[in-house]
Design an enzyme around this catalytic site. Structure first.
Site: not given
Length: 450
Positions: A223, A257
């Site tokens: 990720e 993010c």
């Protein structure tokens, strides 16, 4: 280091490689016993885990705030969200991992899910509890062991997490936090007892870990970064949209993010949206992160703040307009104000790169089709949002046209234990959370009986 003051809180030493490899062997031994425990026993441990997270949420929240500057109310909420993940897998792990039967020419045929073994988690500082719990809890529920290499700036969180899993009655050695450097991390990836790796971090780190793991033919879940677009169409409710966009941009001081970073706005509503955005961003002053009402705290480290500021300066030098903020405060700590850039175009850092902090980049689009094109014009593919008064259109854009792993309509991108989470393109691969997340670190084993 306390990011609000710049003062050093404490230091710690890395362990040597021999100690780290011994820890991996210890985790493997714990896994061999744990993998054959009943789901009832695992459920009991997970239920204790959730209860401890709620019981200690204020303690853990204060720790996160002290080490990486997260506003206290958000830090406490992070601990509570971790408890939800523990609850989710306590309730559902056995069902997710149940054998799946198939009708074939055999008397019995099915596939089952068996744990891989020791999983190495390489985790960042920005959500120091959630990202660890998100990776480790389903891995342990599936019968694996977990080693944590946490960010070096949150050592207290790393130690607290190790104690948390131990206090939740998980076996000794099954979850361990290791203070290790990059070289030792590579040796752990190579080590025979480490079977897989989960990394949340930068694209550069993800590529390095994927290459090392790939050379050893080991499974990875990555990720990585994101530059999430928020597409604002002409029929959007602007007040609600701006409210959501500002919340999504400033949550965790913009250090996420999946934060809303690029605001792609059709020309029909560009001017009123931008005016409202500037007003709302200006209403979020920097404040003491330990105060419960603070929205915008310091960034996690001065070097991260300085890199963000350079990206802003380079964007302005390339023609972007600095509509708000953009000035480094003259005070100790890693502070940066809420900032708005307009007239953002291709070639600028604010268009091409991930701006990991409280900076909103406004990009004009001619129409809906152009807005979708701009939203997808990025090497990242973690999350995206679309804001519109036409729910059916918004759902079609989210489900079919936006190129990202997590697409939301009239709301900010967020992770939820019940939904798969992950990205495409330079945002990584694999999925966390949901039924898919617990299956990532399992051997899908086919069984055929004549």
């Amino acid at each position: 280091m306390d990011p609000a003051t710049g003062q050093v809180l404490y230091t710690h030493d890395f362990i040597d490689s021999a100690t780290a490899l011994t820890a991996a062997d210890r985790a493997h031994a714990a896994h061999l016993a744990w993998r054959d425990t009943s789901f009832q026993h695992r459920r009991e441990c997970l239920e204790i885990l959730g209860g401890l997270l709620r019981e200690r949420k204020d303690e853990y929240g204060a720790l996160m705030t002290r080490e990486m500057g997260k506003p206290l109310a958000q830090a406490v909420a992070e601990a509570e969200k971790c408890a939800l993940a523990a609850d989710y897998y306590a309730e559902n792990a056995e069902r997710f991992l149940a054998p799946v039967h198939a009708n074939t020419d055999a008397s019995r045929s099915y596939w089952t899910y068996r744990p891989l073994g020791v999983v190495l988690g390489i985790m960042p500082w920005n959500f120091p509890f959630w990202q660890v719990v998100r990776f480790a809890t389903p891995a342990l529920a599936a019968g694996n062991a977990a080693l944590l290499k946490h960010a070096s700036s949150v050592p207290g969180c790393a130690l607290a997490l190790e104690k948390l899993y131990r206090d939740a009655a998980f076996p000794a050695g099954l979850f361990q936090s290791l203070f290790i450097d990059t070289d030792t991390t590579g040796l752990l990836i190579d080590h025979p007892t480490v079977k897989a790796v989960s990394l949340t971090g930068s694209v550069r780190a993800g590529k390095a870990v994927a290459a090392r793991a790939g050379a050893a033919l080991k499974k990875c879940v990555l990720e990585l970064g994101g530059s999430d677009p928020s597409v604002v169409l002409a029929d959007a409710d602007l007040d609600a949209t701006v409210s959501a966009c500002v919340y999504g941009r400033l949550l965790n001081t913009g250090q996420s993010c999946i934060a809303a970073k690029r605001f792609v706005v059709v020309k029909d509503v560009l001017e009123p949206f931008t005016k409202k955005l500037i007003i709302r961003m200006a209403a979020a002053p920097m404040g003491d992160p330990t105060h419960p009402d603070t929205i915008l705290g310091p960034m996690a480290r001065p070097d991260l703040r300085d890199e963000l500021h350079r990206q802003v300066e380079r964007s302005v030098a390339a023609g972007a307009t600095l509509a708000l903020g953009g000035v480094v405060p003259d005070r100790p700590g890693a502070w940066y104000p809420a900032t708005v850039l307009t007239d953002v175009r291709p070639g600028m850092p604010a268009y091409e790169e991930e701006l990991f902090g409280p900076v909103a980049s406004v990009i004009a689009a001619k129409d809906t089709a152009d807005a979708i094109r701009i939203a997808n014009d990025t090497r990242f593919g973690l999350g995206a949002s679309v804001y519109t008064g036409d729910g059916a259109l918004g759902e079609r854009i989210a489900s079919e046209l936006l190129e990202a792993g997590n697409c939301f309509v009239n709301g900010i991108v967020k992770s939820d234990p019940r939904l798969p989470f992950g990205g495409i393109k330079d945002s990584g691969y694999g999925r966390e959370l949901s039924p898919l997340g617990i299956l990532e670190f399992t051997n899908v084993k086919t069984v055929w009986v004549k």
